[in-house]
Scaffold this active site. Structure first.
Site, PDB file in Angstrom:
ATOM      1  N   HIS A 269       5.770 -11.184 -31.816  1.00 20.91           N
ATOM      2  CA  HIS A 269       6.742 -10.102 -31.953  1.00 20.91           C
ATOM      3  C   HIS A 269       6.069  -8.885 -32.586  1.00 20.91           C
ATOM      4  O   HIS A 269       5.321  -9.050 -33.548  1.00 20.91           O
ATOM      5  CB  HIS A 269       7.897 -10.532 -32.854  1.00 20.91           C
ATOM      6  CG  HIS A 269       8.874  -9.412 -33.085  1.00 20.91           C
ATOM      7  ND1 HIS A 269       9.792  -9.030 -32.131  1.00 20.91           N
ATOM      8  CD2 HIS A 269       9.029  -8.562 -34.132  1.00 20.91           C
ATOM      9  CE1 HIS A 269      10.495  -8.012 -32.606  1.00 20.91           C
ATOM     10  NE2 HIS A 269      10.049  -7.706 -33.812  1.00 20.91           N
TER      11      HIS A 269
ATOM     12  N   ILE B 159       0.838  -1.205   0.000  1.00 20.18           N
ATOM     13  CA  ILE B 159       0.000   0.000   0.000  1.00 20.18           C
ATOM     14  C   ILE B 159       0.872   1.255   0.000  1.00 20.18           C
ATOM     15  O   ILE B 159       0.613   2.212  -0.734  1.00 20.18           O
ATOM     16  CB  ILE B 159      -0.948   0.015   1.227  1.00 20.18           C
ATOM     17  CG1 ILE B 159      -1.935  -1.153   1.118  1.00 20.18           C
ATOM     18  CG2 ILE B 159      -1.699   1.342   1.327  1.00 20.18           C
ATOM     19  CD1 ILE B 159      -2.933  -1.255   2.259  1.00 20.18           C
TER      20      ILE B 159
ATOM     21  N   GLY C 177       0.351  -2.994   7.404  1.00 19.89           N
ATOM     22  CA  GLY C 177      -0.240  -4.329   7.419  1.00 19.89           C
ATOM     23  C   GLY C 177      -1.696  -4.279   7.845  1.00 19.89           C
ATOM     24  O   GLY C 177      -2.232  -3.216   8.176  1.00 19.89           O
TER      25      GLY C 177
HETATM   26  P1  FAD Z   1     -12.827  -8.310   2.316  1.00 24.02           P
HETATM   27  O1  FAD Z   1     -12.627  -7.865   0.925  1.00 24.02           O
HETATM   28  O2  FAD Z   1     -12.236  -7.492   3.396  1.00 24.02           O
HETATM   29  O3  FAD Z   1     -14.384  -8.442   2.528  1.00 24.02           O
HETATM   30  C1  FAD Z   1     -14.963  -8.742   3.740  1.00 24.02           C
HETATM   31  C2  FAD Z   1     -16.388  -8.221   3.746  1.00 24.02           C
HETATM   32  O4  FAD Z   1     -17.058  -8.731   4.880  1.00 24.02           O
HETATM   33  C3  FAD Z   1     -16.498  -6.704   3.842  1.00 24.02           C
HETATM   34  O5  FAD Z   1     -17.434  -6.227   2.914  1.00 24.02           O
HETATM   35  C4  FAD Z   1     -16.999  -6.463   5.258  1.00 24.02           C
HETATM   36  O6  FAD Z   1     -17.809  -5.303   5.375  1.00 24.02           O
HETATM   37  C5  FAD Z   1     -17.829  -7.711   5.477  1.00 24.02           C
HETATM   38  N1  FAD Z   1     -18.026  -8.074   6.875  1.00 24.02           N
HETATM   39  C6  FAD Z   1     -17.102  -8.205   7.856  1.00 24.02           C
HETATM   40  N2  FAD Z   1     -17.677  -8.633   8.998  1.00 24.02           N
HETATM   41  C7  FAD Z   1     -18.983  -8.778   8.718  1.00 24.02           C
HETATM   42  C8  FAD Z   1     -20.087  -9.211   9.481  1.00 24.02           C
HETATM   43  N3  FAD Z   1     -19.963  -9.614  10.745  1.00 24.02           N
HETATM   44  N4  FAD Z   1     -21.304  -9.213   8.875  1.00 24.02           N
HETATM   45  C9  FAD Z   1     -21.466  -8.829   7.587  1.00 24.02           C
HETATM   46  N5  FAD Z   1     -20.443  -8.424   6.835  1.00 24.02           N
HETATM   47  C10 FAD Z   1     -19.216  -8.405   7.390  1.00 24.02           C
HETATM   48  N6  FAD Z   1      -5.367  -7.613  -3.309  1.00 24.02           N
HETATM   49  C11 FAD Z   1      -5.060  -8.012  -4.552  1.00 24.02           C
HETATM   50  O7  FAD Z   1      -5.071  -9.214  -4.827  1.00 24.02           O
HETATM   51  N7  FAD Z   1      -4.747  -7.108  -5.537  1.00 24.02           N
HETATM   52  C12 FAD Z   1      -4.709  -5.783  -5.291  1.00 24.02           C
HETATM   53  O8  FAD Z   1      -4.426  -4.992  -6.190  1.00 24.02           O
HETATM   54  C13 FAD Z   1      -5.029  -5.333  -3.990  1.00 24.02           C
HETATM   55  N8  FAD Z   1      -5.003  -4.027  -3.706  1.00 24.02           N
HETATM   56  C14 FAD Z   1      -5.323  -3.609  -2.449  1.00 24.02           C
HETATM   57  C15 FAD Z   1      -5.255  -2.258  -2.163  1.00 24.02           C
HETATM   58  C16 FAD Z   1      -5.546  -1.808  -0.894  1.00 24.02           C
HETATM   59  C17 FAD Z   1      -5.473  -0.340  -0.595  1.00 24.02           C
HETATM   60  C18 FAD Z   1      -5.939  -2.739   0.121  1.00 24.02           C
HETATM   61  C19 FAD Z   1      -6.299  -2.269   1.498  1.00 24.02           C
HETATM   62  C20 FAD Z   1      -5.998  -4.082  -0.155  1.00 24.02           C
HETATM   63  C21 FAD Z   1      -5.678  -4.535  -1.438  1.00 24.02           C
HETATM   64  N9  FAD Z   1      -5.696  -5.889  -1.757  1.00 24.02           N
HETATM   65  C22 FAD Z   1      -5.360  -6.295  -3.011  1.00 24.02           C
HETATM   66  C23 FAD Z   1      -6.075  -6.910  -0.756  1.00 24.02           C
HETATM   67  C24 FAD Z   1      -7.537  -7.331  -0.962  1.00 24.02           C
HETATM   68  O9  FAD Z   1      -8.361  -6.195  -0.878  1.00 24.02           O
HETATM   69  C25 FAD Z   1      -7.938  -8.361   0.063  1.00 24.02           C
HETATM   70  O10 FAD Z   1      -7.023  -9.422   0.067  1.00 24.02           O
HETATM   71  C26 FAD Z   1      -9.323  -8.907  -0.234  1.00 24.02           C
HETATM   72  O11 FAD Z   1     -10.275  -7.877  -0.241  1.00 24.02           O
HETATM   73  C27 FAD Z   1      -9.723  -9.970   0.785  1.00 24.02           C
HETATM   74  O12 FAD Z   1     -10.989 -10.448   0.465  1.00 24.02           O
HETATM   75  P2  FAD Z   1     -11.957 -11.033   1.590  1.00 24.02           P
HETATM   76  O13 FAD Z   1     -13.184 -11.462   0.883  1.00 24.02           O
HETATM   77  O14 FAD Z   1     -11.229 -11.999   2.410  1.00 24.02           O
HETATM   78  O15 FAD Z   1     -12.287  -9.804   2.561  1.00 24.02           O
HETATM   79  P1  NAI Z   2       2.531  -4.804   3.959  1.00 21.38           P
HETATM   80  O1  NAI Z   2       2.629  -5.965   4.848  1.00 21.38           O
HETATM   81  O2  NAI Z   2       2.616  -4.992   2.505  1.00 21.38           O
HETATM   82  O3  NAI Z   2       3.667  -3.745   4.344  1.00 21.38           O
HETATM   83  C1  NAI Z   2       3.766  -3.206   5.622  1.00 21.38           C
HETATM   84  C2  NAI Z   2       5.137  -2.591   5.775  1.00 21.38           C
HETATM   85  O4  NAI Z   2       5.139  -1.803   6.953  1.00 21.38           O
HETATM   86  C3  NAI Z   2       6.240  -3.617   5.922  1.00 21.38           C
HETATM   87  O5  NAI Z   2       7.289  -3.309   5.046  1.00 21.38           O
HETATM   88  C4  NAI Z   2       6.635  -3.501   7.380  1.00 21.38           C
HETATM   89  O6  NAI Z   2       7.994  -3.798   7.606  1.00 21.38           O
HETATM   90  C5  NAI Z   2       6.334  -2.054   7.655  1.00 21.38           C
HETATM   91  N1  NAI Z   2       6.076  -1.741   9.062  1.00 21.38           N
HETATM   92  C6  NAI Z   2       5.319  -2.445   9.935  1.00 21.38           C
HETATM   93  N2  NAI Z   2       5.288  -1.823  11.129  1.00 21.38           N
HETATM   94  C7  NAI Z   2       6.027  -0.695  11.001  1.00 21.38           C
HETATM   95  C8  NAI Z   2       6.356   0.365  11.887  1.00 21.38           C
HETATM   96  N3  NAI Z   2       5.910   0.411  13.135  1.00 21.38           N
HETATM   97  N4  NAI Z   2       7.159   1.354  11.427  1.00 21.38           N
HETATM   98  C9  NAI Z   2       7.621   1.330  10.152  1.00 21.38           C
HETATM   99  N5  NAI Z   2       7.337   0.358   9.268  1.00 21.38           N
HETATM  100  C10 NAI Z   2       6.542  -0.642   9.690  1.00 21.38           C
HETATM  101  O7  NAI Z   2       1.174  -4.071   4.393  1.00 21.38           O
HETATM  102  P2  NAI Z   2       0.292  -2.959   3.669  1.00 21.38           P
HETATM  103  O8  NAI Z   2       1.084  -2.185   2.691  1.00 21.38           O
HETATM  104  O9  NAI Z   2      -0.401  -2.258   4.777  1.00 21.38           O
HETATM  105  O10 NAI Z   2      -0.742  -3.801   2.860  1.00 21.38           O
HETATM  106  C11 NAI Z   2      -1.530  -4.778   3.526  1.00 21.38           C
HETATM  107  C12 NAI Z   2      -1.797  -5.934   2.638  1.00 21.38           C
HETATM  108  O11 NAI Z   2      -2.790  -5.599   1.685  1.00 21.38           O
HETATM  109  C13 NAI Z   2      -0.614  -6.393   1.793  1.00 21.38           C
HETATM  110  O12 NAI Z   2       0.256  -7.209   2.512  1.00 21.38           O
HETATM  111  C14 NAI Z   2      -1.294  -7.148   0.715  1.00 21.38           C
HETATM  112  O13 NAI Z   2      -1.608  -8.423   1.197  1.00 21.38           O
HETATM  113  C15 NAI Z   2      -2.571  -6.343   0.506  1.00 21.38           C
HETATM  114  N6  NAI Z   2      -2.393  -5.438  -0.633  1.00 21.38           N
HETATM  115  C16 NAI Z   2      -2.163  -5.981  -1.856  1.00 21.38           C
HETATM  116  C17 NAI Z   2      -1.975  -5.183  -2.955  1.00 21.38           C
HETATM  117  C18 NAI Z   2      -1.666  -5.809  -4.259  1.00 21.38           C
HETATM  118  O14 NAI Z   2      -1.831  -7.019  -4.381  1.00 21.38           O
HETATM  119  N7  NAI Z   2      -1.237  -5.053  -5.264  1.00 21.38           N
HETATM  120  C19 NAI Z   2      -2.058  -3.724  -2.868  1.00 21.38           C
HETATM  121  C20 NAI Z   2      -2.254  -3.261  -1.518  1.00 21.38           C
HETATM  122  C21 NAI Z   2      -2.439  -4.096  -0.464  1.00 21.38           C
END
Ligand code: FAD
Ligand code: NAI
Length: 475
Positions: free
Chosen positions: A454, A194, A281
Site C-alpha cells: 500500500h 496497431i 492484421g
Molecule cells: P518476426 O519478429 O516477424 O521475425 C521474423 C524474422 O525473420 C524477421 O527478422 C525477418 O526479416 C526474418 N526472415 C523472414 N524470412 C526470412 C528468410 N527467408 N531468411 C532470413 N530471414 C528471414 N507483440 C507483442 O507481444 N507486444 C507488442 O507490444 C507488440 N507490438 C507490436 C507492434 C507492431 C506495430 C507490430 C507490427 C507488431 C507488434 N507485436 C507485438 C507483434 C510482434 O512483433 C510479433 O508477434 C513478433 O515479432 C513475432 O515474432 P517472430 O519471431 O515470429 O517473427
Molecule cells: P488486429 O487483428 O489487431 O486488428 C485488425 C482490425 O482490422 C480488426 O479489428 C478487424 O476487424 C479490422 N479490419 C480487418 N479488415 C478490415 C477492413 N477491410 N476494413 C475495416 N476494418 C478491417 O491487427 P493489427 O492491428 O494489424 O495488428 C496485427 C497483430 O499484431 C495483432 O493482432 C497483434 O497480434 C500484433 N500486435 C500486438 C501488439 C501488442 O501486443 N500490444 C501491438 C500491435 C500489434
C-alpha cells in the site's frame, strides 16, 4: 565443405533468436539466419518486434505520452511549462536509437552464447543426410546444413486488396513508425491493436485521427465491459473510431489520401487525410523460404502447418511464432522458441496457450489473460465476477489516473480464476500477477488473502478478487 550445425534457425525475431540462444544453452552447435537490414545495410536482428513492432511503437507511445502529460496534466501538479513543443525528428531519432540498442544487444547475446549469425535470406535447398541444406543469400552465397531446422520467419502487414503500401501516403506499421511530421489529419483502417496504439501516438501529438473499423463491435476479443470502458476513454480523448464501416475506393494525390466508405447507417462518406495507416492484421511470411523444395506443408493463408508441439510435416523441421497458428505476439513466439529448443534436446518444453497475456499499450492500457465474460457465457460455464474501479484506489488518485477497473472472473463452484481483465494505469504490469495466479490454478480467494503493498495499483487487483465474494474493503 559446407558448415554443418546441429540446429539452424531461420529468422531472428523473438521466436528465432530466443530458440537459437536456448538451443545453444543446451549444448547444440547453432546457426541463426536473418535478412533484416538496418539503414546502413548491416544486420538488424530482432525481427518485426525489434525493428518495426513492439519496441519502436512503445518508444513512440512513451514520447507522445510525455508530451501529453506536459501539455495537459503537469498543470494539475502545479508545474507550468509554457508552450510545450515536439521535435518529431528527435522523437523518431530516439526511437531509432532504442531499436539499435536492441539489435546490438541480440548480436552480443549471439556472441555470448556462441550462436553463429548469418546475415542474409535463408531458404531450403534439399533434404540432406540426417538433416537439411539451407542456402544463405547475403553479401555472399553459401549453403549450410542443419540436423534440425527451426523456421521463425514471422509475418508482414496485410494490405487492402488492390491498395499496396507505398509507405509515403499509405502506410503499414513500418511507415507508421517513420512519419516525419505530425499529420493534420490521419486516417487508419482497422481499430485493432496497431490502429489503437498508432492512432494514440499521433492523436497525442495533435493529429485529427479517424479510425475506420469494419466490425460493428469495438475490440471484439476483449471482455465487453472492459472494451466499453476503454471506448469511453478514447472517445473522451477525441480519438474518432467509426465502427461497422465498409471501406470503398482509396485514392492518393498531391494533397494526400481520400478514403471513400459507407458508414454504419449506410451513408456514403468521403474522408480526406494527409496519411493513411492500414492496420487490418498480418500475414505469415513464408515467401522466399523455398518450402516446395522440401515439401514443407503450408495452409491456405501461407502459415506453416504445425502440431501442438510446433512440429511440421517434415521430420526435424519445426516452426514457431507469427508464421504458425495462434496469437501473433512476441512473448508467444519466445515461449514456443524455448519449448522447441528443449524438445530438440529431448526435454518436455511447454507452452500454456490459456495463460498468454494480451496488452494494448494505449492510455488507459488494456490487458487481459484467460477467458472473457462473453466467452464464459458462450461456453456455458457458471462463473462469478468481481470488479474494482481505479477511482477507489489511493495510488491511482495520487498518480492522477483513475480511469478504468480490474475485473476478475472465477468459477462459480471452485472459485478458480478463469480470466482477469484490466483497463487502466499500468495494466501491462498488473496483468503479470494474474498470469502467475492462473498458472498456479489459484482461486480468487487466494489473491484476496495475499498482502499487497500500500499504496499500489496492485491493491485494485486484490480488491477485484475480494469483489468476487462481494466483500471489497475500499469500495
Ligand atoms: P518476426 O519478429 O516477424 O521475425 C521474423 C524474422 O525473420 C524477421 O527478422 C525477418 O526479416 C526474418 N526472415 C523472414 N524470412 C526470412 C528468410 N527467408 N531468411 C532470413 N530471414 C528471414 N507483440 C507483442 O507481444 N507486444 C507488442 O507490444 C507488440 N507490438 C507490436 C507492434 C507492431 C506495430 C507490430 C507490427 C507488431 C507488434 N507485436 C507485438 C507483434 C510482434 O512483433 C510479433 O508477434 C513478433 O515479432 C513475432 O515474432 P517472430 O519471431 O515470429 O517473427
Ligand atoms: P488486429 O487483428 O489487431 O486488428 C485488425 C482490425 O482490422 C480488426 O479489428 C478487424 O476487424 C479490422 N479490419 C480487418 N479488415 C478490415 C477492413 N477491410 N476494413 C475495416 N476494418 C478491417 O491487427 P493489427 O492491428 O494489424 O495488428 C496485427 C497483430 O499484431 C495483432 O493482432 C497483434 O497480434 C500484433 N500486435 C500486438 C501488439 C501488442 O501486443 N500490444 C501491438 C500491435 C500489434
Amino acid at each position: 565443405m559446407s558448415q554443418a550445425f546441429d540446429v539452424v534457425v531461420i529468422g531472428a525475431g523473438p521466436g528465432g533468436y530466443i530458440a537459437a540462444i536456448r538451443a545453444a544453452q543446451l549444448g547444440f552447435k547453432v546457426a541463426c539466419i536473418d535478412e533484416w537490414k538496418n539503414a546502413a545495410g548491416g544486420p538488424a536482428p530482432g525481427g518485426t518486434c525489434t525493428n518495426v513492432g513492439c519496441i519502436p511503437s512503445k518508444a513512440l507511445l512513451q514520447s507522445s505520452e510525455h508530451f501529453e502529460h506536459a501539455n495537459h496534466h503537469f498543470a494539475d501538479h502545479g508545474i507550468s511549462t509554457g508552450k510545450v513543443t515536439m521535435d518529431v525528428a528527435k522523437m523518431v531519432g530516439r526511437k531509432d536509437t532504442v531499436v539499435k540498442q536492441n539489435n546490438d544487444g541480440i548480436l552480443y547475446l549471439f556472441k555470448k552464447n556462441k550462436v553463429t549469425f548469418f546475415h542474409g535470406r535463408g531458404s531450403f535447398v534439399a533434404a540432406a543426410e540426417g538433416g537439411y541444406q539451407v542456402k544463405v543469400a547475403g553479401a555472399a552465397e553459401e549453403v549450410i546444413t542443419g540436423k534440425q531446422i527451426v523456421v521463425a520467419t514471422g509475418s508482414n502487414a496485410r494490405a487492402l486488396p488492390g491498395v499496396p503500401f507505398d509507405e509515403e501516403l499509405i502506410l503499414s506499421n513500418d511507415g507508421a513508425l517513420r512519419i516525419g511530421a505530425v499529420p493534420k489529419k490521419l486516417a487508419l483502417i482497422g481499430s485493432g491493436v496497431i490502429g489503437l496504439e498508432m492512432g494514440s501516438v499521433w492523436r497525442r501529438l495533435g493529429a485529427d485521427v479517424t479510425i475506420l473499423e469494419g466490425l460493428p463491435t469495438f475490440l471484439g476479443a476483449v471482455d465487453e465491459q472492459i472494451a466499453k470502458e476503454a471506448k469511453k476513454a478514447f472517445d473522451k480523448q477525441g480519438l474518432k473510431i467509426e465502427l461497422g464501416v465498409k471501406v470503398g475506393e482509396i485514392k492518393t494525390g498531391k494533397k494526400g489520401v481520400n478514403v471513400a466508405y459507407t458508414n454504419a447507417k449506410g451513408e456514403a462518406v468521403s474522408l480526406d487525410a494527409d496519411k493513411l495507416i492500414v492496420s487490418i492484421g498480418r500475414v505469415p511470411n513464408t515467401i522466399g523460404l523455398n518450402s516446395e523444395a522440401v515439401g514443407l506443408q503450408l495452409d491456405e493463408r501461407g502459415a506453416i502447418v504445425v502440431d501442438a508441439d510446433c512440429k511440421t510435416n517434415l521430420p526435424g523441421v519445426w516452426a514457431v511464432g507469427d508464421v504458425v497458428r495462434g496469437p501473433m505476439l512476441a512473448h508467444k513466439a519466445e515461449e514456443e522458441g524455448v519449448a522447441v529448443a528443449e524438445r530438440i534436446a529431448g526435454q518436455h518444453g511447454h507452452v500454456n496457450f490459456n495463460t498468454i497475456p494480451w496488452v494494448i499499450y494505449t492510455s488507459p492500457e488494456i490487458a487481459w489473460v484467460g477467458r472473457t465474460e462473453q466467452q464464459l457465457k458462450a461456453d456455458g460455464v457458471a462463473y462469478k465476477a468481481g470488479t474494482f474501479p481505479f477511482l477507489a484506489n489511493g495510488r491511482a488518485r495520487a498518480l492522477g489516473d483513475t480511469t478504468g477497473m480490474v475485473k476478475f472472473l472465477a468459477d462459480a463452484k471452485t472459485d478458480e480464476i478463469l480470466g482477469v481483465h484490466i483497463v487502466g494505469p499500468m495494466a501491462s504490469e498488473l496483468i503479470s500477477e494474474a498470469v502467475v495466479a492462473m498458472e498456479f490454478k489459484a482461486s480468487a480467494e487466494d489473491i484476496a488473502r495475499i498482502c499487497h503493498a500500500h499504496p499500489s495499483l496492485s491493491e485494485a487487483t486484490k480488491e477485484a478478487a475480494l469483489a468476487v465474494d462481494k466483500r471489497t474493503l475500499n469500495f
